[in-house]
Structures are given as C-alpha cells and as structure tokens.
Design a protein around this motif. Structure first.
Motif, PDB file in Angstrom:
ATOM      1  N   MET A   1      -5.474   6.541  21.464  1.00 15.20           N
ATOM      2  CA  MET A   1      -5.565   6.571  19.829  1.00 15.20           C
ATOM      3  C   MET A   1      -6.273   5.633  19.244  1.00 15.20           C
ATOM      4  N   LYS A   2      -7.048   5.985  18.033  1.00 12.48           N
ATOM      5  CA  LYS A   2      -7.914   5.055  17.536  1.00 12.48           C
ATOM      6  C   LYS A   2      -7.419   5.001  16.098  1.00 12.48           C
ATOM      7  N   ILE A   3      -7.183   3.612  15.659  1.00 18.19           N
ATOM      8  CA  ILE A   3      -6.642   3.097  14.441  1.00 18.19           C
ATOM      9  C   ILE A   3      -7.550   2.392  13.466  1.00 18.19           C
ATOM     10  N   GLY A   4      -8.044   2.944  12.461  1.00 17.21           N
ATOM     11  CA  GLY A   4      -9.017   2.577  11.481  1.00 17.21           C
ATOM     12  C   GLY A   4      -8.489   1.327  10.779  1.00 17.21           C
ATOM     13  N   LEU A   5      -9.236   0.343  10.505  1.00 17.01           N
ATOM     14  CA  LEU A   5      -8.736  -0.885   9.782  1.00 17.01           C
ATOM     15  C   LEU A   5     -10.116  -1.338   8.953  1.00 17.01           C
ATOM     16  N   ASP A   6      -9.980  -1.242   7.415  1.00 17.29           N
ATOM     17  CA  ASP A   6     -10.966  -1.594   6.641  1.00 17.29           C
ATOM     18  C   ASP A   6     -10.648  -3.055   6.580  1.00 17.29           C
ATOM     19  N   ILE A   7     -11.848  -3.882   7.053  1.00 19.04           N
ATOM     20  CA  ILE A   7     -11.784  -5.110   7.256  1.00 19.04           C
ATOM     21  C   ILE A   7     -12.220  -5.914   5.933  1.00 19.04           C
ATOM     22  N   MET A   8     -12.752  -5.139   4.826  1.00 19.45           N
ATOM     23  CA  MET A   8     -13.136  -5.722   3.592  1.00 19.45           C
ATOM     24  C   MET A   8     -12.499  -5.529   2.668  1.00 19.45           C
ATOM     25  N   GLY A   9     -11.188  -4.904   2.866  1.00 17.97           N
ATOM     26  CA  GLY A   9     -10.353  -4.695   1.811  1.00 17.97           C
ATOM     27  C   GLY A   9      -8.938  -5.825   1.591  1.00 17.97           C
ATOM     28  N   GLY A  10      -9.137  -6.246   0.490  1.00 18.15           N
ATOM     29  CA  GLY A  10      -8.190  -7.119   0.230  1.00 18.15           C
ATOM     30  C   GLY A  10      -8.480  -8.834  -0.633  1.00 18.15           C
ATOM     31  N   ASP A  11      -7.803  -9.293  -1.199  1.00 13.92           N
ATOM     32  CA  ASP A  11      -8.308 -10.731  -1.723  1.00 13.92           C
ATOM     33  C   ASP A  11      -8.873 -11.894  -0.841  1.00 13.92           C
ATOM     34  N   TYR A  12      -8.262 -11.246   0.374  1.00 13.86           N
ATOM     35  CA  TYR A  12      -8.466 -12.655   1.300  1.00 13.86           C
ATOM     36  C   TYR A  12      -9.302 -12.053   2.535  1.00 13.86           C
ATOM     37  N   ALA A  13      -9.951 -10.955   2.322  1.00  9.08           N
ATOM     38  CA  ALA A  13     -10.647 -10.223   3.216  1.00  9.08           C
ATOM     39  C   ALA A  13     -12.184 -10.877   3.239  1.00  9.08           C
ATOM     40  N   PRO A  14     -13.023 -11.034   4.415  1.00  6.87           N
ATOM     41  CA  PRO A  14     -12.536 -10.290   5.723  1.00  6.87           C
ATOM     42  C   PRO A  14     -11.836 -11.270   6.759  1.00  6.87           C
ATOM     43  N   LYS A  15     -11.530 -12.388   6.265  1.00 10.81           N
ATOM     44  CA  LYS A  15     -10.649 -13.375   7.241  1.00 10.81           C
ATOM     45  C   LYS A  15      -9.617 -12.824   7.709  1.00 10.81           C
ATOM     46  N   ALA A  16      -8.758 -12.508   6.460  1.00  5.52           N
ATOM     47  CA  ALA A  16      -7.406 -12.205   6.481  1.00  5.52           C
ATOM     48  C   ALA A  16      -7.214 -10.994   7.591  1.00  5.52           C
ATOM     49  N   THR A  17      -8.016  -9.811   7.403  1.00  6.58           N
ATOM     50  CA  THR A  17      -8.242  -8.613   7.896  1.00  6.58           C
ATOM     51  C   THR A  17      -8.444  -8.828   9.633  1.00  6.58           C
ATOM     52  N   VAL A  18      -9.435  -9.727   9.753  1.00  2.46           N
ATOM     53  CA  VAL A  18      -9.808  -9.807  11.045  1.00  2.46           C
ATOM     54  C   VAL A  18      -8.893 -10.537  11.732  1.00  2.46           C
ATOM     55  N   LEU A  19      -8.384 -11.715  11.077  1.00  2.00           N
ATOM     56  CA  LEU A  19      -7.195 -12.343  11.839  1.00  2.00           C
ATOM     57  C   LEU A  19      -5.901 -11.500  12.084  1.00  2.00           C
ATOM     58  N   GLY A  20      -5.717 -10.539  11.106  1.00  2.61           N
ATOM     59  CA  GLY A  20      -4.277  -9.478  11.261  1.00  2.61           C
ATOM     60  C   GLY A  20      -4.781  -8.731  12.297  1.00  2.61           C
ATOM     61  N   PHE A  99      -5.758   5.468   9.349  1.00  2.00           N
ATOM     62  CA  PHE A  99      -6.425   4.763   8.600  1.00  2.00           C
ATOM     63  C   PHE A  99      -5.820   3.662   7.614  1.00  2.00           C
ATOM     64  N   SER A 100      -6.107   2.518   7.786  1.00  4.11           N
ATOM     65  CA  SER A 100      -5.316   1.576   6.398  1.00  4.11           C
ATOM     66  C   SER A 100      -6.300   0.512   5.798  1.00  4.11           C
ATOM     67  N   SER A 101      -5.757   0.309   4.705  1.00  6.05           N
ATOM     68  CA  SER A 101      -6.776  -0.929   3.990  1.00  6.05           C
ATOM     69  C   SER A 101      -5.771  -1.726   2.748  1.00  6.05           C
ATOM     70  N   ALA A 102      -6.260  -2.927   2.609  1.00  2.80           N
ATOM     71  CA  ALA A 102      -5.463  -3.622   1.582  1.00  2.80           C
ATOM     72  C   ALA A 102      -6.384  -3.640   0.575  1.00  2.80           C
ATOM     73  N   GLY A 103      -7.355  -3.023   0.233  1.00  2.00           N
ATOM     74  CA  GLY A 103      -8.287  -2.618  -0.838  1.00  2.00           C
ATOM     75  C   GLY A 103      -7.709  -2.098  -1.968  1.00  2.00           C
ATOM     76  N   ASN A 104      -8.713  -1.479  -2.690  1.00  3.24           N
ATOM     77  CA  ASN A 104      -8.727  -0.780  -3.981  1.00  3.24           C
ATOM     78  C   ASN A 104      -7.659   0.319  -4.029  1.00  3.24           C
ATOM     79  N   THR A 105      -6.402   0.156  -4.616  1.00  2.00           N
ATOM     80  CA  THR A 105      -5.242   1.158  -4.251  1.00  2.00           C
ATOM     81  C   THR A 105      -5.820   2.402  -4.930  1.00  2.00           C
ATOM     82  N   GLY A 106      -6.608   2.485  -5.928  1.00  2.00           N
ATOM     83  CA  GLY A 106      -7.052   3.638  -6.418  1.00  2.00           C
ATOM     84  C   GLY A 106      -7.981   4.488  -5.635  1.00  2.00           C
ATOM     85  N   ALA A 107      -8.742   3.697  -5.085  1.00  2.00           N
ATOM     86  CA  ALA A 107      -9.864   4.309  -4.147  1.00  2.00           C
ATOM     87  C   ALA A 107      -9.256   4.884  -2.837  1.00  2.00           C
TER      88      ALA A 107
END
Length: 312
Positions: A1-20, A99-107
């Motif tokens: 199973m392949k799970i996609g993560l947007d590492i550029m999404g979120g106020d603290y990306a990419p550090k928080a996303t990569v650590l996550g 696929f998941s992201s903490a980025g722009n909700t509207g997008a």
C-alpha cells in the motif's frame, strides 16, 4: 500500500511534515510505503539531520507550493507541479492508495472533487471530524466546512456517509445518527432542518434518532451528528478552543485533553472515490503522523467501496 503525504502543506512545513512522516513510518508495517511529495532535497536534508534513512520512503519531487491563502481553483489549475496537484494526480492514476495534506483546505477540496471525483450518486462530499464524549469514546460531526449551504437531500446523504465512517473506521455498531437543531421536537428548526427531519425519519439507510441540541454534542445520545458546513465549522472551531483555554488557564482534565486536534490528525473528505484527509494548518509532527495513519485506516477498511455500494 502506498500512502501519499504532501510535505509542503501546513504552517510548519516541511519540517513538521517530514518529522511526522518519520513518526508515522515507525508505527507502520512493512506493507505500507510512505510517498513524500514536495521538495526532495529539503526532505533529504531533514532526514539526514534526524539520522533517518531516506530508503524508508519514496520521493516525488515538486517545484511549486500552494499557499494557505491562495484561491483554491486558480491555484490547482495554475500550479500543476504543486505538491497538492501532483498528489491528486497520483491518487487518480492509482499510484497512491491514499493522500493527505495539512495545506490549503480549499485546494484539497477542489482537488478531491475534480481529480478523484465524487462517488456516483453523492451530491456533495463532506468533511468530518471527531468529537469526544463525556463518558468516553467519540462521535462524528459532519459537515464541518465543505458546504456552507446545504439542501435536505444533501444532509440525508451526510447521514449515510457519517454512519459508514463511524462504523468502519471507529467500529461503532449501528451508529446513532442525529440532526443538529435548536430543539429536540420534530417541528423545530429552520426551513432546512424542518425539511430534512422527515427524510431522515423515513430512511432505512441509517439509524436515525432525531434532533440533537448544541448542549448534547458531547453526550452519548448520538454517534453521528449531521449539520450544514457553516454550523459544523462553528461548532468545530468552538470545540478546538476548549483545549487551548484549559492550557492557558493551567487546567488539567482528561476530557478536555481529548479536544487536542493532534490526536485525530485531520478531517476526511467523505464521498469521493479515494481516501483523502485534510490536516489542520498548524499541524505538528504528532498531528501529521495521525493524519497519515487515518488515511491508511481509510484505505484498509474498505470504506470507499462500502460508500459506492450505498449510493448505487
């Protein structure tokens, strides 16, 4: 199973996303492969700083980022090499299972609807969240922002989506579905809730238990609470403030600790043809980890197939 993560999404990306992603990888099995979508050199640098092998992940390099304040539709169309746009293309093409992201909700909403598209028969997808219960456990609240204005048949469908989500993801058997209103009586409410009530009362698609008031959101009367996205978002933001208030006041309480968004990771977009989860913009590594795990659970549960069957 392949799970996609947007590492550029979120106020603290990419550090928080990569650590996550690192935190998520530590609890995922060998059958799960995390695909990090975004600036690959930056991701590799962060992994090196944390002494974590890049061999644990797949990478898809992108050159564009959709900002939190950008217009969703324009951003998706004008930034085809953004991490969100690429993530949805991969999901649509079957290269990802979730696929998941903490980025722009509207997008994320636009991407979900116009890329993987709504399940046939679903009028409008909904965003859901969890709400803690005073006596333990949790409930599901939807919609929490995808649809500010709704029609009665849309709310009826939210009941179906929420009931299946509660059953398959949180193992709540025959979930009790309630309609958010300003009174318990059948005739109470505005034109929307008055027209929705008889539809829910007559349906055999879920276990309808009637109206529920705001003071009962955290009680045991309902497992799934259905409302329009405007009302749901107000409830969600108010609930999120409870945890922050207890922190500022120096209060320690097990119930209010369960309002911490980090524990739940994100809000699924229910009613589209693939597992999609939207994280909070201020997500820290713990929240990112749980967002990834939720998308994994959605992919493994057969939730999407069950929803397709429900709307045939």
């Amino acid at each position: 199973m392949k799970i996609g993560l947007d590492i550029m999404g979120g106020d603290y990306a990419p550090k928080a996303t990569v650590l996550g992603a690192i935190a998520a990888h530590k609890v995922l099995s060998a059958a799960h492969r995390l695909v990090l979508i975004g600036d690959k050199p930056t991701a590799l640098s962060l992994l090196e700083e944390n002494n974590y092998s890049p061999d644990n992940f797949d990478f898809v390099h992108t050159t564009q980022v959709i900002g939190m304040g950008e217009h969703p539709t324009k951003a998706i169309s004008q930034k085809p090499d953004s991490s969100i746009a690429v993530g949805f293309k991969m999901l649509k093409d079957g290269e990802l299972d979730a696929f998941s992201s903490a980025g722009n909700t509207g997008a994320m909403l636009v991407g979900a609807v116009f890329s993987v598209k709504s399940i046939p028969g679903v009028i409008r997808p909904a965003m859901a969240t969890t709400v803690p219960k005073l006596k333990g456990g949790l409930g599901i609240l939807l919609d929490v922002g995808a649809n500010a204005d709704c029609k009665p048949d849309t709310l009826l469908q939210f009941g179906v989506l929420g009931s299946l989500y509660a059953e398959l993801i949180y193992n709540i058997q025959s979930p009790k579905v309630a309609l958010m209103n300003i009174g318990e009586e059948e005739e109470k409410g505005n034109l929307l809730t008055q027209a929705t009530y008889p539809l829910m009362k007559d349906t055999k698609l879920f276990n309808f238990v009637g109206n529920i008031e705001g003071r009962d959101v955290f009680g045991s009367g309902a497992d799934v609470i259905v409302t329009d996205g405007f009302t749901g978002n107000v409830i969600l933001k108010l609930a999120e403030s409870f945890y922050m208030i207890t922190l500022k006041k120096g209060l320690k309480d097990e119930f209010f600790d369960r309002f911490n968004y980090e524990q739940y990771g994100g809000s699924p977009i229910l009613g589209v043809n693939a597992p999609v989860v939207v994280g909070h913009g201020i997500s820290n590594p713990e929240a990112i980890k749980n967002m990834v795990l939720l998308s994994k659970d959605m992919a493994e549960s057969g939730l999407i197939e069950k929803m397709k069957q429900a709307f045939q």
